[in-house]
Design an enzyme around this catalytic site. Structure first.
Site, PDB file in Angstrom:
ATOM      1  CG  ASP A  20      -2.077   0.941   1.095  1.00  0.00           C
ATOM      2  OD1 ASP A  20      -2.354   1.391  -0.032  1.00  0.00           O
ATOM      3  OD2 ASP A  20      -2.701   1.254   2.122  1.00  0.00           O
ATOM      4  CG  ASN A  68      -7.629  -2.340  -5.882  1.00  0.00           C
ATOM      5  OD1 ASN A  68      -6.640  -3.028  -5.750  1.00  0.00           O
ATOM      6  ND2 ASN A  68      -7.965  -1.415  -4.984  1.00  0.00           N
TER       7      ASN A  68
HETATM    8  C1  FPP Z   1      -1.972   0.013  -3.506  1.00  0.00           C
HETATM    9  O1  FPP Z   1      -1.546   1.349  -3.409  1.00  0.00           O
HETATM   10  C2  FPP Z   1      -1.345  -0.626  -4.686  1.00  0.00           C
HETATM   11  C3  FPP Z   1      -2.016  -1.193  -5.729  1.00  0.00           C
HETATM   12  C4  FPP Z   1      -3.478  -1.239  -5.807  1.00  0.00           C
HETATM   13  C5  FPP Z   1      -1.293  -1.744  -6.899  1.00  0.00           C
HETATM   14  C6  FPP Z   1      -0.085  -2.555  -6.534  1.00  0.00           C
HETATM   15  C7  FPP Z   1       0.657  -2.933  -7.755  1.00  0.00           C
HETATM   16  C8  FPP Z   1       1.992  -2.921  -7.853  1.00  0.00           C
HETATM   17  C9  FPP Z   1       2.890  -2.546  -6.747  1.00  0.00           C
HETATM   18  C10 FPP Z   1       2.634  -3.413  -9.092  1.00  0.00           C
HETATM   19  C11 FPP Z   1       3.008  -4.842  -8.853  1.00  0.00           C
HETATM   20  C12 FPP Z   1       2.929  -5.634 -10.084  1.00  0.00           C
HETATM   21  C13 FPP Z   1       2.908  -6.997 -10.131  1.00  0.00           C
HETATM   22  C14 FPP Z   1       2.894  -7.674 -11.453  1.00  0.00           C
HETATM   23  C15 FPP Z   1       2.873  -7.836  -8.915  1.00  0.00           C
HETATM   24  P1  FPP Z   1      -2.639   2.501  -3.450  1.00  0.00           P
HETATM   25  O2  FPP Z   1      -2.850   2.921  -4.863  1.00  0.00           O
HETATM   26  O3  FPP Z   1      -3.870   2.039  -2.739  1.00  0.00           O
HETATM   27  O4  FPP Z   1      -1.923   3.620  -2.653  1.00  0.00           O
HETATM   28  P2  FPP Z   1      -2.619   4.735  -1.731  1.00  0.00           P
HETATM   29  O5  FPP Z   1      -3.189   4.031  -0.555  1.00  0.00           O
HETATM   30  O6  FPP Z   1      -1.490   5.616  -1.373  1.00  0.00           O
HETATM   31  O7  FPP Z   1      -3.653   5.426  -2.581  1.00  0.00           O
END
Ligand code: FPP
Length: 245
Positions: A20, A68
């Site tokens: 996250d 998501n």
């Molecule tokens: C959460 O951060 C993250 C995600 C929903 C996407 C995670 C994906 C990756 C790290 C790429 C990995 C790729 C593979 C192929 C495994 P958020 O967007 O919720 O962050 P926030 O809480 O700060 O808004």
């Protein structure tokens, strides 16, 4: 404080991570959220390499939750493109490194090119015998329990001598050990519908660092913290000595 050594006995068999903080990492830099996800991919590479080198049996990463789908279409599409290009780019090295790739979640609504890449990656790595890298895409813990329950009942497995044991065979993580260590970055203290059944006795480690900023040193500290925990699984155990019972 005594130095806690990470040994094969104190190494978690299964580590799960809620990655996250990508969005906030990007927003703090005045960038689009997609830039945070791209930066998050770098941290993902680092984590996969780190845990494979440490010798854990399984690493499960929460990359896209059932919830998501509710994000803006532009962000969802950017994430799907990132997953496709990441699988294409990383697969040869992962296969070479002995990693077994497995995807869990409801993939039926994903774009067909992403579904094809996921299938290819699973097939190309199926004969490996190294760390199992489980990528949760379109995953929700309640979805997992529900899909398992439907098939478990339909198969009549509820009538077996070990109903709980057979139920686990229907979860998307069938064959993997329970989660020992669940790490969440980004400062929130929630499980967010991740591996609800599988993390029943997991040690929970919440760290404030945004996922793109995570370092191998921090992951190592996480393992040292885990090694210092005394896991009781609901039972009473002596307190002195530290480490695992
Ligand atoms: C959460 O951060 C993250 C995600 C929903 C996407 C995670 C994906 C990756 C790290 C790429 C990995 C790729 C593979 C192929 C495994 P958020 O967007 O919720 O962050 P926030 O809480 O700060 O808004």
């Amino acid at each position: 404080m005594p130095v806690i050594r990470i040994t094969p006995q104190t190494l978690p068999a299964h580590v799960a991570i809620i990655m996250d903080g990508n969005g906030r990492w990007a927003e703090a830099r005045g960038q689009q959220r997609a830039a945070g996800h791209r930066a998050g991919l770098e941290a993902t590479r680092l984590a996969v390499r780190f845990f494979a080198e440490q010798g854990v049996d399984a690493l499960t990463l929460f990359a896209f939750s059932s919830e998501n789908w509710g994000r803006p279409q532009e962000e969802v599409e950017a994430l799907f493109e990132l997953f496709v290009s990441a699988i294409e780019a990383e697969l040869p090295e992962l296969v070479e490194g002995g990693i077994v790739l497995r995807f869990i979640g409801d993939r039926a609504s994903f774009p067909s090119d992403l579904q094809s890449r996921m299938r290819e990656a699973e097939q190309a790595s199926a004969a490996n015998d190294g760390m199992c890298l489980v990528v949760a895409l379109g995953y929700g813990g309640r979805w997992d329990v529900m899909q398992a329950a439907r098939r478990w009942v339909a198969d009549g497995a509820a009538e077996s001598e070990d109903p709980e044991g057979t139920f686990e065979d229907y979860l998307s993580t069938a064959g993997l050990p329970d989660v020992d260590l669940l790490i969440r970055t980004g400062g929130e203290h929630r499980i967010s519908n991740f591996l609800l059944w599988q993390a029943a006795y997991a040690e929970l480690l919440f760290i404030d660092t945004f996922w793109p900023d995570v370092t191998a040193e921090e992951l190592k500290q996480g393992l040292a913290w885990y090694a210092s925990r005394q896991r009781r699984f609901g039972r009473v155990m002596p307190r002195e000595g530290g480490g695992h019972a």
